[in-house]
Write a protein that holds these residues in place. Structure first.
Motif, mmCIF file in Angstrom:
data_model
loop_
_atom_site.group_PDB
_atom_site.id
_atom_site.type_symbol
_atom_site.label_atom_id
_atom_site.label_comp_id
_atom_site.label_asym_id
_atom_site.label_seq_id
_atom_site.Cartn_x
_atom_site.Cartn_y
_atom_site.Cartn_z
ATOM 1 N N ASP A 1 13.148 11.584 39.943
ATOM 2 C CA ASP A 1 14.419 11.484 40.662
ATOM 3 C C ASP A 1 14.323 10.560 41.874
ATOM 4 O O ASP A 1 15.308 10.346 42.570
ATOM 5 N N ILE A 2 13.139 10.008 42.135
ATOM 6 C CA ILE A 2 12.924 9.147 43.294
ATOM 7 C C ILE A 2 13.375 7.733 42.951
ATOM 8 O O ILE A 2 12.999 7.183 41.914
ATOM 9 N N LYS A 3 14.167 7.147 43.831
ATOM 10 C CA LYS A 3 14.665 5.786 43.609
ATOM 11 C C LYS A 3 13.609 4.774 44.033
ATOM 12 O O LYS A 3 12.831 5.013 44.954
ATOM 13 N N PRO A 4 13.576 3.611 43.371
ATOM 14 C CA PRO A 4 12.646 2.549 43.785
ATOM 15 C C PRO A 4 12.944 2.098 45.217
ATOM 16 O O PRO A 4 14.014 2.360 45.757
ATOM 17 N N ARG A 5 12.013 1.398 45.809
ATOM 18 C CA ARG A 5 12.147 0.942 47.187
ATOM 19 C C ARG A 5 13.297 -0.058 47.292
ATOM 20 O O ARG A 5 13.416 -0.986 46.496
ATOM 21 N N ALA A 6 14.136 0.158 48.286
ATOM 22 C CA ALA A 6 15.256 -0.749 48.536
ATOM 23 C C ALA A 6 14.714 -2.070 49.095
ATOM 24 O O ALA A 6 13.630 -2.105 49.687
ATOM 25 N N PRO A 7 15.463 -3.170 48.951
ATOM 26 C CA PRO A 7 14.968 -4.486 49.360
ATOM 27 C C PRO A 7 14.523 -4.556 50.827
ATOM 28 O O PRO A 7 13.518 -5.183 51.129
ATOM 29 N N ARG A 8 15.221 -3.944 51.760
ATOM 30 C CA ARG A 8 14.845 -4.061 53.173
ATOM 31 C C ARG A 8 14.198 -2.782 53.704
ATOM 32 O O ARG A 8 13.966 -2.651 54.901
ATOM 33 N N GLU A 9 13.858 -1.849 52.811
ATOM 34 C CA GLU A 9 13.256 -0.577 53.217
ATOM 35 C C GLU A 9 11.765 -0.785 53.500
ATOM 36 O O GLU A 9 11.053 -1.450 52.756
ATOM 37 N N ARG A 10 11.307 -0.210 54.601
ATOM 38 C CA ARG A 10 9.883 -0.320 54.953
ATOM 39 C C ARG A 10 9.051 0.498 53.969
ATOM 40 O O ARG A 10 9.520 1.501 53.428
ATOM 41 N N THR A 11 7.814 0.072 53.747
ATOM 42 C CA THR A 11 6.948 0.779 52.790
ATOM 43 C C THR A 11 6.671 2.206 53.252
ATOM 44 O O THR A 11 6.605 3.117 52.427
ATOM 45 N N THR A 12 6.512 2.408 54.550
ATOM 46 C CA THR A 12 6.246 3.764 55.053
ATOM 47 C C THR A 12 7.451 4.673 54.861
ATOM 48 O O THR A 12 7.290 5.854 54.539
#
Length: 186
Positions: free
Chosen positions: A154-165
């Motif tokens: 249910d976890i969405k992939p990382r958004a384009p401007r989202e920090r890795t942490t």
């Protein structure tokens, strides 16, 4: 009754008998024991008349078995208990039931831990380690492995401007383990 045997018996025979023959064919079979091969590993089973009937199994040492096979007292100065395994259908069923109970409990506990790990959030140690790995492998590699780790969850992939942490904080314990394993192998 069934007695597992191995190369130790060949060495024992070679040291103490001096007949120059194979101990199984020279002594065990003529003494009335049935020798059962156990695959290609060199282990054998020994089934014999009176081997354990009316005998205190705790007193069945290597010397006692040697005397039962050869009719001569053993000369062993160290003593080792003979391991007896009963291969009757009842004993096999009891052994299988005990194994099923023991390993069934372990399988249930393992499945419970895995199910819990799928919903528990990532630990602080995992998040800290993921932050250091993200710096080391770069955001492109992190994004690729992150997408693989969260696939079918249910976890969405990382958004384009989202920090890795920030993205890592959304991971479950199991997904974090999966991502860490993938990034360490990189």
């Amino acid at each position: 009754m069934y007695e597992p045997l191995d190369s130790k018996w060949r060495r024992y025979h070679a040291t103490h008998c001096d007949c120059g023959q194979d101990w199984l064919t020279a002594h065990a079979i003529p003494a009335g024991f049935t020798v059962i091969p156990r695959g290609k590993s060199g282990y054998y089973g020994l089934v014999g008349p009176g081997l354990t009937e009316g005998v205190d199994e705790t007193a069945l040492t290597t010397n006692a078995l040697w005397e039962a096979v050869t009719g001569q007292p053993g000369t062993q100065t160290w003593h080792e208990q003979v391991h007896i395994t009963c291969r009757t259908p009842e004993a096999e069923a009891a052994r299988k039931a005990a194994n099923d109970a023991h390993y069934g409990r372990i399988r249930r506990e393992s499945a419970k831990r895995k199910a819990t790990a799928k919903v528990e959030p990532a630990t602080d140690k995992q998040l800290k380690y993921l932050a250091s790995l993200a710096e080391r492998v770069g955001t492109e590699r992190f994004d690729t492995e992150f997408a693989k780790a969260v696939k079918d969850t249910d976890i969405k992939p990382r958004a384009p401007r989202e920090r890795t942490t920030t993205a890592s904080k959304r991971l479950t314990n199991a997904a974090a383990r999966k991502l860490i394993s993938a990034l360490v192998d990189a």
